[in-house]
Design an enzyme around this catalytic site. Structure first.
Site, PDB file in Angstrom:
ATOM      1  N   SER A 118     115.682  -2.653  29.892  1.00  0.00           N
ATOM      2  CA  SER A 118     116.955  -2.158  30.405  1.00  0.00           C
ATOM      3  C   SER A 118     117.026  -2.345  31.918  1.00  0.00           C
ATOM      4  CB  SER A 118     117.154  -0.705  29.975  1.00  0.00           C
ATOM      5  OG  SER A 118     118.498  -0.307  30.138  1.00  0.00           O
ATOM      6  N   ASP A 219     124.378  -3.162  20.538  1.00  0.00           N
ATOM      7  CA  ASP A 219     124.211  -2.742  21.929  1.00  0.00           C
ATOM      8  C   ASP A 219     125.081  -3.650  22.779  1.00  0.00           C
ATOM      9  OD1 ASP A 219     123.356  -1.979  24.455  1.00  0.00           O
ATOM     10  OD2 ASP A 219     121.346  -2.842  24.254  1.00  0.00           O
ATOM     11  N   HIS A 249     120.632   0.415  21.682  1.00  0.00           N
ATOM     12  CA  HIS A 249     120.020   0.258  23.007  1.00  0.00           C
ATOM     13  C   HIS A 249     118.851   1.229  23.205  1.00  0.00           C
ATOM     14  CE1 HIS A 249     119.812  -0.898  27.202  1.00  0.00           C
ATOM     15  NE2 HIS A 249     119.642   0.387  27.489  1.00  0.00           N
TER      16      HIS A 249
END
Length: 274
Positions: A118, A219, A249
């Site tokens: 991320s 996501d 996610h």
């Protein structure tokens, strides 16, 4: 802290950085010598996360147990007036420190890679660009899990948008508003939103090392990871890009024992050890 855990030696260190000391946790297989290495960065939208997250500690233990020395970095978060490039500077310092001390850590410096999830994936990709431009040794590989690489979400395919819209309410997804708040906060200025070190999709990745990108399935950030993979490929960079079916996610932040997380980490380990 120094501990033994199922064949691993785990040690907390503090290293010097341009903004002060940086906590780094080393996970080494016992007796590691000339092993592959990985500098790993947790996610959290640049505003949260630490070395004890499953996405940090759990991932590092899982990978280290398979023969890789992992340095997990507690970079400064974009809170309390901190913005780009401070977190990036911390990661740059941690990667260079790990490479300088590779032999003492049991790592073959030519097999030292860089990766993150991320926001951590954003930082890993940004540091790879900066290392290239500085003429510094590049990581062997760049490993990205569901990374945030654009200052704004790229266009989302209708099928992906429908999959995200069908998620139950507890699975909140990034949209233009929520993603924009995070990216603007990290950037700290309009100028930084266009900086390729802040958002690597702004840049030219020509000459970067091979990348392995594993996105989550339903996501919206999958659009960012896939668009960056396409940019890498058209720029002549070797890239393997895939997604983990049935995930949302942050699927590495559930537990490395989760089947989907384990599969993603297995993809990373195969790349690191081959």
């Amino acid at each position: 802290m120094r501990e033994q855990d199922a064949g691993l030696v785990i040690e907390d260190r503090r290293i010097d950085g341009p903004h002060g000391s940086i906590p780094v946790r080393i996970y080494a297989p016992e007796g590691a010598r000339a092993a592959p290495g990985l500098v790993w960065l947790h996610g959290g939208g640049w505003v949260e996360g630490d070395l004890d997250l499953p996405e940090a500690d759990g991932v590092a233990r899982w990978i280290a147990a398979r023969g890789v020395v992992v340095a997990s970095v507690d970079y400064r978060l974009a809170v309390g007036g901190v913005h780009f490039p401070v977190p990036l500077d911390d990661v740059m310092a941690a990667f260079l420190w790990t490479r300088t001390n590779a032999h003492a850590l049991g790592v073959d410096p030519s097999r030292l890679s860089l990766g993150g999830a991320s926001a951590g994936g954003n930082l890993a990709a940004g540091v790879a660009l900066r290392l290239r431009d500085d003429g510094s040794p590049q990581p062997a590989l760049v490993l990205l899990a569901y990374p945030m690489l654009h200052p704004r979400l790229p266009e989302i395919r209708p099928d992906l948008a429908a999959a995200v819209a069908a998620l139950p309410p507890e699975h909140t997804a990034f949209d233009d508003e929520s993603d924009g708040r995070l990216t603007r906060n990290y950037a700290g200025s309009a100028e930084a939103l266009g900086d390729p070190y802040a958002f690597p999709a702004n840049g030219d990745p020509t000459g970067l090392p091979p990348h392995v990108i594993v996105n989550s399935d339903a996501d919206t950030l999958r659009a960012s990871g896939e668009a960056y993979a396409a940019l890498l490929a058209t720029s002549g960079v070797t890239v393997f890009s895939t997604h983990e079916p049935g995930t949302t996610h942050g699927h590495l932040n559930i537990s490395p024992a989760d089947r989907a997380a384990e599969h993603t980490l297995d993809v990373f380990v195969r790349a690191l050890t081959s």
